[in-house]
Design a protein around this motif. Structure first.
Motif, short mmCIF file in Angstrom:
data_model
loop_
_atom_site.label_atom_id
_atom_site.label_comp_id
_atom_site.label_asym_id
_atom_site.label_seq_id
_atom_site.Cartn_x
_atom_site.Cartn_y
_atom_site.Cartn_z
N GLN A 81 -74.93 32.48 7.70
CA GLN A 81 -73.69 33.18 7.33
C GLN A 81 -72.52 32.71 8.20
O GLN A 81 -71.41 32.49 7.69
CB GLN A 81 -73.86 34.69 7.47
N MET A 82 -72.77 32.55 9.49
CA MET A 82 -71.75 32.07 10.42
C MET A 82 -71.24 30.69 9.98
O MET A 82 -70.03 30.44 9.93
CB MET A 82 -72.35 31.99 11.82
N TYR A 83 -72.17 29.81 9.65
CA TYR A 83 -71.82 28.46 9.23
C TYR A 83 -71.01 28.48 7.93
O TYR A 83 -69.96 27.84 7.84
CB TYR A 83 -73.09 27.63 9.04
N CYS A 84 -71.50 29.21 6.95
CA CYS A 84 -70.81 29.25 5.65
C CYS A 84 -69.41 29.83 5.78
O CYS A 84 -68.45 29.28 5.22
CB CYS A 84 -71.63 30.08 4.64
N LEU A 111 -65.98 31.84 -0.26
CA LEU A 111 -65.67 32.54 0.99
C LEU A 111 -65.91 34.04 0.86
O LEU A 111 -66.56 34.65 1.73
CB LEU A 111 -64.21 32.27 1.38
N THR A 112 -65.41 34.63 -0.20
CA THR A 112 -65.61 36.08 -0.38
C THR A 112 -67.07 36.41 -0.66
O THR A 112 -67.56 37.47 -0.26
CB THR A 112 -64.73 36.63 -1.52
N THR A 113 -67.79 35.51 -1.33
CA THR A 113 -69.22 35.73 -1.59
C THR A 113 -70.02 35.70 -0.30
O THR A 113 -71.04 36.38 -0.16
CB THR A 113 -69.75 34.66 -2.57
N THR A 114 -69.55 34.94 0.67
CA THR A 114 -70.21 34.88 1.98
C THR A 114 -70.06 36.18 2.75
O THR A 114 -70.95 36.56 3.52
CB THR A 114 -69.61 33.72 2.82
N ILE A 172 -68.27 22.27 11.52
CA ILE A 172 -68.84 23.60 11.74
C ILE A 172 -70.35 23.52 11.94
O ILE A 172 -70.93 24.39 12.59
CB ILE A 172 -68.47 24.54 10.56
N ALA A 173 -70.99 22.49 11.40
CA ALA A 173 -72.43 22.31 11.65
C ALA A 173 -72.69 22.13 13.14
O ALA A 173 -73.66 22.67 13.69
CB ALA A 173 -72.95 21.11 10.87
N TYR A 198 -67.33 30.02 8.45
CA TYR A 198 -66.35 29.20 9.18
C TYR A 198 -66.09 27.86 8.49
O TYR A 198 -64.97 27.34 8.56
CB TYR A 198 -66.79 29.02 10.63
N ALA A 199 -67.09 27.30 7.82
CA ALA A 199 -66.85 26.08 7.05
C ALA A 199 -65.87 26.35 5.91
O ALA A 199 -64.94 25.57 5.67
CB ALA A 199 -68.17 25.54 6.51
N LEU A 200 -66.04 27.48 5.23
CA LEU A 200 -65.17 27.82 4.10
C LEU A 200 -63.79 28.28 4.56
O LEU A 200 -62.78 27.96 3.93
CB LEU A 200 -65.84 28.89 3.23
N ALA A 201 -63.73 29.02 5.67
CA ALA A 201 -62.43 29.43 6.21
C ALA A 201 -61.63 28.22 6.67
O ALA A 201 -60.41 28.16 6.49
CB ALA A 201 -62.63 30.41 7.37
N THR A 202 -62.34 27.25 7.27
CA THR A 202 -61.69 25.99 7.65
C THR A 202 -61.16 25.27 6.42
O THR A 202 -60.02 24.80 6.39
CB THR A 202 -62.69 25.08 8.40
N MET A 203 -61.99 25.22 5.38
CA MET A 203 -61.60 24.52 4.16
C MET A 203 -60.45 25.24 3.46
O MET A 203 -59.62 24.60 2.80
CB MET A 203 -62.81 24.43 3.22
N GLU A 204 -60.36 26.55 3.61
CA GLU A 204 -59.26 27.31 3.01
C GLU A 204 -57.91 26.85 3.57
O GLU A 204 -56.96 26.62 2.82
CB GLU A 204 -59.44 28.81 3.30
N SER A 205 -57.83 26.69 4.88
CA SER A 205 -56.57 26.27 5.48
C SER A 205 -56.22 24.83 5.08
O SER A 205 -55.05 24.52 4.82
CB SER A 205 -56.62 26.41 7.00
#
Length: 316
Positions: free
Chosen positions: A102-105, A75-78, A158-159, A107-114
């Motif tokens: 970048q948008m996809y990566c 997430l931070t690398t994105t 997110i795709a 939001y997919a990772l932010a979703t996965m974080e929660s």
């Protein structure tokens, strides 16, 4: 808002990221985030290494911790390297396709974080409320399946939301007021109808934040009921102590995000620079704190980390 025919879709070469237009200390802030990025990567990789190297830590709980660490690094690398390029080196152009990536990566990772935090809550729920049924509900194999399921869900969902951005036409401004190629600031630039994108963004935001947060609250409600039924005070304290680091990590992640959304919802207006600053901090700070909290507050990891440090001192 003018409506275009589907055959008239116009995609620009790219967008210009123009957040922090009035923020006077943007360079210092980006240098601070660069330090945060280094801390995030180093401590999360160290955490993964410690867990992977010690077979005694190969349990469902620490598999979930590794999952959170992987999400934090990605997430931070994105976000942060892109922010360094845009705001420190003043190269704020991003191509249309790279913007969608970048948008996809993000939001997919932010979703996965929660959901990663909800998975950790599930582990604590089973360990405390159903300790005799751990082998039935919470093995390494089951935890691996749960983690894989949420990765597939997050990536697929997110795709779709990113894919429908290609249906928009951008024939006016291409200046995105945010700290990255953010979903809402981008679709608001469209000159055709973006009702679908707005609806999807609103629905996904609610589901991907409220659902995991609600599950975490219900899990801890069940945990507290179980704990206060215990006769021994020492057993109560031991059970609650195993949840402490997870509660801290959840608070660090959810409180800033909900605060920003509530301020925007009730006050209806928020200074653009304050919004960008708050959201970027909410995205970048928790991943750097998570591994530190788990390293300091989890006895097993703390012990292995101290052993590793002693070996590194002796080896020279």
């Amino acid at each position: 808002m003018s409506v275009l025919n589907s055959s008239d879709i116009i995609h620009p070469p790219g967008f210009y990221i123009v957040g922090f237009e009035k923020f006077p200390y943007v360079s210092l802030y980006i240098i601070f985030l660069a330090f945060v990025y280094v801390v995030t990567v180093v401590f999360n990789i160290l955490l993964i290494f410690i867990i992977a190297r010690n077979h005694s830590l190969h349990s469902p709980k620490f598999l979930a911790v590794i999952n959170l660490a992987v999400v934090d690094v990605l997430l931070t690398t994105t976000i942060i390297p892109s922010m360094i390029k845009v705001f420190l080196f003043k190269d704020n152009f991003i191509s249309f396709n790279l913007c969608l990536v970048q948008m996809y990566c993000y939001y997919a990772l932010a979703t996965m974080e929660s959901y990663a935090l909800a998975i950790l809550a599930y582990d604590r729920l089973i360990a405390i409320c159903l300790p005799l049924r751990q082998n039935l509900f919470n093995t390494v194999e089951i935890m691996s399946g749960i983690i894989a399921m949420f990765w597939i869900y997050s990536l697929a969902k997110i795709a779709y939301s990113t894919g429908i951005m290609t249906q928009l036409s951008f024939c006016n401004s291409v200046r995105v007021y945010s700290y990255f190629c953010d979903y809402a600031p981008v679709f608001r630039l469209a000159c055709n109808d973006y009702t679908m994108q707005w609806s999807v963004a609103s629905a996904y935001s609610m589901v991907n934040l409220v659902a995991p947060f609600s599950f975490i609250l219900l899990s801890y409600a069940s945990i507290l009921v179980t704990v206060f039924r215990m006769k021994s005070v020492s057993n109560r304290m031991k059970a609650l102590a195993t949840c402490f680091e997870h509660v801290i990590v959840c608070a660090i992640f959810f409180i800033p995000i909900f605060s920003i959304f509530l301020i925007g919802f009730f006050l209806r207006s928020m200074d653009p620079d304050q919004r960008v600053l708050s959201l970027s901090l909410a995205s970048c700070i928790p991943p750097s704190i998570n591994p530190i909290v788990y390293s300091l507050k989890t006895k097993e990891i703390k012990t292995r980390a101290l052993v590793l440090i002693k070996k590194m001192k002796i080896s020279p």
